[in-house]
Design a protein around this motif. Structure first.
Motif, PDB file in Angstrom:
ATOM      1  N   GLY A   1     -15.723   9.680  -4.937  1.00  0.00           N
ATOM      2  CA  GLY A   1     -15.970   8.806  -3.798  1.00  0.00           C
ATOM      3  C   GLY A   1     -15.212   7.478  -3.886  1.00  0.00           C
ATOM      4  N   GLU A   2     -14.154   7.421  -4.687  1.00  0.00           N
ATOM      5  CA  GLU A   2     -13.396   6.172  -4.858  1.00  0.00           C
ATOM      6  C   GLU A   2     -11.918   6.372  -4.534  1.00  0.00           C
ATOM      7  N   PHE A   3     -11.272   5.263  -4.289  1.00  0.00           N
ATOM      8  CA  PHE A   3      -9.824   5.286  -4.012  1.00  0.00           C
ATOM      9  C   PHE A   3      -9.147   4.159  -4.784  1.00  0.00           C
ATOM     10  N   VAL A   4      -7.848   4.282  -4.941  1.00  0.00           N
ATOM     11  CA  VAL A   4      -7.003   3.224  -5.519  1.00  0.00           C
ATOM     12  C   VAL A   4      -5.976   2.845  -4.478  1.00  0.00           C
ATOM     13  N   GLY A   5      -5.877   1.544  -4.223  1.00  0.00           N
ATOM     14  CA  GLY A   5      -4.901   1.091  -3.228  1.00  0.00           C
ATOM     15  C   GLY A   5      -4.465  -0.339  -3.486  1.00  0.00           C
ATOM     16  N   ALA A   6      -3.256  -0.649  -3.066  1.00  0.00           N
ATOM     17  CA  ALA A   6      -2.765  -2.036  -3.086  1.00  0.00           C
ATOM     18  C   ALA A   6      -3.273  -2.678  -1.802  1.00  0.00           C
ATOM     19  N   GLN A   7      -4.343  -3.456  -1.929  1.00  0.00           N
ATOM     20  CA  GLN A   7      -5.066  -3.895  -0.743  1.00  0.00           C
ATOM     21  C   GLN A   7      -4.400  -5.085  -0.040  1.00  0.00           C
TER      22      GLN A   7
ATOM     23  N   CYS B   1       0.815  -1.225   0.000  1.00  0.00           N
ATOM     24  CA  CYS B   1       0.000   0.000   0.000  1.00  0.00           C
ATOM     25  C   CYS B   1       0.848   1.274   0.000  1.00  0.00           C
ATOM     26  N   SER B   2       1.837   1.340   0.886  1.00  0.00           N
ATOM     27  CA  SER B   2       2.649   2.560   0.982  1.00  0.00           C
ATOM     28  C   SER B   2       3.616   2.688  -0.183  1.00  0.00           C
ATOM     29  N   GLY B   3       4.043   1.539  -0.767  1.00  0.00           N
ATOM     30  CA  GLY B   3       4.924   1.603  -1.935  1.00  0.00           C
ATOM     31  C   GLY B   3       4.224   2.228  -3.126  1.00  0.00           C
ATOM     32  N   LEU B   4       2.929   1.909  -3.303  1.00  0.00           N
ATOM     33  CA  LEU B   4       2.161   2.496  -4.400  1.00  0.00           C
ATOM     34  C   LEU B   4       1.975   3.995  -4.200  1.00  0.00           C
TER      35      LEU B   4
ATOM     36  N   GLY C   1      -6.095  12.972  -5.106  1.00  0.00           N
ATOM     37  CA  GLY C   1      -4.673  13.020  -4.759  1.00  0.00           C
ATOM     38  C   GLY C   1      -4.434  12.971  -3.266  1.00  0.00           C
ATOM     39  N   ASP C   2      -5.484  13.185  -2.450  1.00  0.00           N
ATOM     40  CA  ASP C   2      -5.307  13.098  -0.994  1.00  0.00           C
ATOM     41  C   ASP C   2      -4.968  11.655  -0.600  1.00  0.00           C
ATOM     42  N   ILE C   3      -4.238  11.532   0.499  1.00  0.00           N
ATOM     43  CA  ILE C   3      -3.856  10.211   1.008  1.00  0.00           C
ATOM     44  C   ILE C   3      -4.876   9.783   2.058  1.00  0.00           C
ATOM     45  N   LEU C   4      -5.508   8.653   1.837  1.00  0.00           N
ATOM     46  CA  LEU C   4      -6.421   8.076   2.816  1.00  0.00           C
ATOM     47  C   LEU C   4      -5.639   7.098   3.699  1.00  0.00           C
ATOM     48  N   TYR C   5      -6.022   7.017   4.945  1.00  0.00           N
ATOM     49  CA  TYR C   5      -5.340   6.059   5.835  1.00  0.00           C
ATOM     50  C   TYR C   5      -6.349   5.362   6.744  1.00  0.00           C
ATOM     51  N   TRP C   6      -5.977   4.175   7.161  1.00  0.00           N
ATOM     52  CA  TRP C   6      -6.767   3.361   8.070  1.00  0.00           C
ATOM     53  C   TRP C   6      -5.956   3.152   9.331  1.00  0.00           C
ATOM     54  N   GLY C   7      -6.597   3.387  10.487  1.00  0.00           N
ATOM     55  CA  GLY C   7      -5.878   3.373  11.760  1.00  0.00           C
ATOM     56  C   GLY C   7      -5.681   4.793  12.240  1.00  0.00           C
ATOM     57  N   GLY C   8      -4.834   4.984  13.234  1.00  0.00           N
ATOM     58  CA  GLY C   8      -4.610   6.323  13.751  1.00  0.00           C
ATOM     59  C   GLY C   8      -3.558   7.068  12.949  1.00  0.00           C
ATOM     60  N   ALA C   9      -3.634   8.422  12.983  1.00  0.00           N
ATOM     61  CA  ALA C   9      -2.618   9.242  12.332  1.00  0.00           C
ATOM     62  C   ALA C   9      -1.279   9.004  13.028  1.00  0.00           C
ATOM     63  N   GLY C  10      -0.293   8.577  12.272  1.00  0.00           N
ATOM     64  CA  GLY C  10       1.007   8.239  12.853  1.00  0.00           C
ATOM     65  C   GLY C  10       1.130   6.776  13.226  1.00  0.00           C
ATOM     66  N   SER C  11       0.004   6.063  13.213  1.00  0.00           N
ATOM     67  CA  SER C  11       0.042   4.625  13.515  1.00  0.00           C
ATOM     68  C   SER C  11      -0.818   3.844  12.517  1.00  0.00           C
ATOM     69  N   ALA C  12      -0.995   4.414  11.326  1.00  0.00           N
ATOM     70  CA  ALA C  12      -1.843   3.789  10.313  1.00  0.00           C
ATOM     71  C   ALA C  12      -1.243   2.460   9.849  1.00  0.00           C
ATOM     72  N   TYR C  13      -2.111   1.512   9.521  1.00  0.00           N
ATOM     73  CA  TYR C  13      -1.657   0.214   9.034  1.00  0.00           C
ATOM     74  C   TYR C  13      -1.960   0.034   7.544  1.00  0.00           C
ATOM     75  N   HIS C  14      -2.657   1.048   6.924  1.00  0.00           N
ATOM     76  CA  HIS C  14      -2.977   0.939   5.513  1.00  0.00           C
ATOM     77  C   HIS C  14      -3.208   2.332   4.956  1.00  0.00           C
ATOM     78  N   VAL C  15      -2.784   2.544   3.687  1.00  0.00           N
ATOM     79  CA  VAL C  15      -2.990   3.826   3.016  1.00  0.00           C
ATOM     80  C   VAL C  15      -3.426   3.572   1.578  1.00  0.00           C
ATOM     81  N   ALA C  16      -4.077   4.609   0.987  1.00  0.00           N
ATOM     82  CA  ALA C  16      -4.501   4.548  -0.410  1.00  0.00           C
ATOM     83  C   ALA C  16      -4.606   5.985  -0.929  1.00  0.00           C
TER      84      ALA C  16
END
Length: 282
Positions: free
Chosen positions: A253-259, A195-198, A232-247
């Motif tokens: 209303g859609e996102f692209v991510g390496a799930q 996810c973060s590499g993409l 272009g905004d970065i979405l994240y799952w988890g807490g800010a600074g402790s996120a475990y996933h981003v896209a």
């Protein structure tokens, strides 16, 4: 007349006296001759002065011996060469057998490692989904009844990615171009991502260097509301600074991510898995 008068006698007739005397005379003369010869003594033998030349055979013998020695040496050399070839063949056979066994062992180890990695990825995916569900439940409980209506729809859905320009357009275009690529933990492209590499690679097309991991990327810009997103905004799952996933939010209303390893890189609606927060770097 007597009955035996005509039967001849079997007795030998007596030898005549004259024959006996003759034999005696002959014998006596022979013995007298021997006696006279003995008295005269041995005659002196004439010395032999003639030299007999014997044929020379050493030349032929030395040649035969030399030829025999050469033949023996050649036989010994042939035996030594054959022994060396046999030893080399045996060594090569052992090496080939060992290499085959090593190849089989490595193949089995690789197969086990792939199976373990697949099982681990599936376990991580299940854990991520459970964590996201828990996070959404917590946020919903703390948001209050006044926000429940507004959270059902996203104002940012009015933003269409077709109207994006500049750096955001470059980021969105790159992200969409990777849809369908594989997910690999630690992947940084060009055909496999995490996810973060993409996200990092997408922002690099706009000349922006982001941190490598999702925890740092979730604090890389300004925190923005999910109701006010821009492509272009970065979405994240988890807490800010402790996120475990981003896209990457791509608009509409859609996102692209390496799930994950099961789905790979996808474009999905935010309703599929609503993120926790977002940051704006542009």
């Amino acid at each position: 007349m007597s009955h035996t008068a005509h039967i001849p006698s079997h007795r030998k007739p007596r030898q005549r006296a004259s024959k006996s005397a003759l034999r005696a005379g002959v014998a006596g003369g022979f013995l007298s001759t021997i006696a006279v010869a003995g008295a005269a003594g041995p005659a002196q033998a004439e010395p032999v002065t003639q030299t007999i030349e014997m044929p020379t055979i050493t030349d032929g013998l030395s040649t035969a011996v030399a030829a025999s020695a050469q033949a023996t040496q050649q036989v010994a050399l042939d035996l030594e060469t054959q022994a060396s070839e046999d030893a080399a063949a045996e060594k090569a056979a052992k090496a080939a057998k060992k290499a085959h066994a090593e190849a089989v062992r490595k193949a089995e180890a690789k197969k086990k490692a792939e199976a373990a990695a697949k099982a681990e990825a599936e376990a991580e995916e299940r854990a991520e989904r459970a964590s996201r569900t828990s996070e959404r439940t917590t946020l919903s409980a703390s948001s209050g009844s006044s926000d429940s209506g507004s959270s059902a729809s996203s104002p940012s859905s009015s933003s269409n990615s077709s109207n994006v320009s500049g750096s955001a357009a470059s980021i969105v275009a790159f992200a969409k171009a990777q849809v369908g690529d594989a997910y690999v933990s630690g992947g940084t492209g060009p055909n496999a991502w995490d996810c973060s590499g993409l996200v990092q690679a997408a922002y690099r097309t706009a000349g922006i260097d982001l941190p490598r991991v999702s925890q740092s990327q979730s604090r890389a810009g300004t925190q923005v509301s999910l109701d006010n997103l821009q492509p272009g905004d970065i979405l994240y799952w988890g807490g800010a600074g402790s996120a475990y996933h981003v896209a990457i939010y791509v608009g509409g209303g859609e996102f692209v991510g390496a799930q994950n390893s099961s789905t790979g890189t996808v474009q999905r609606s935010m309703d599929y898995d609503r993120p926790t927060g977002a940051v704006r770097v542009l």
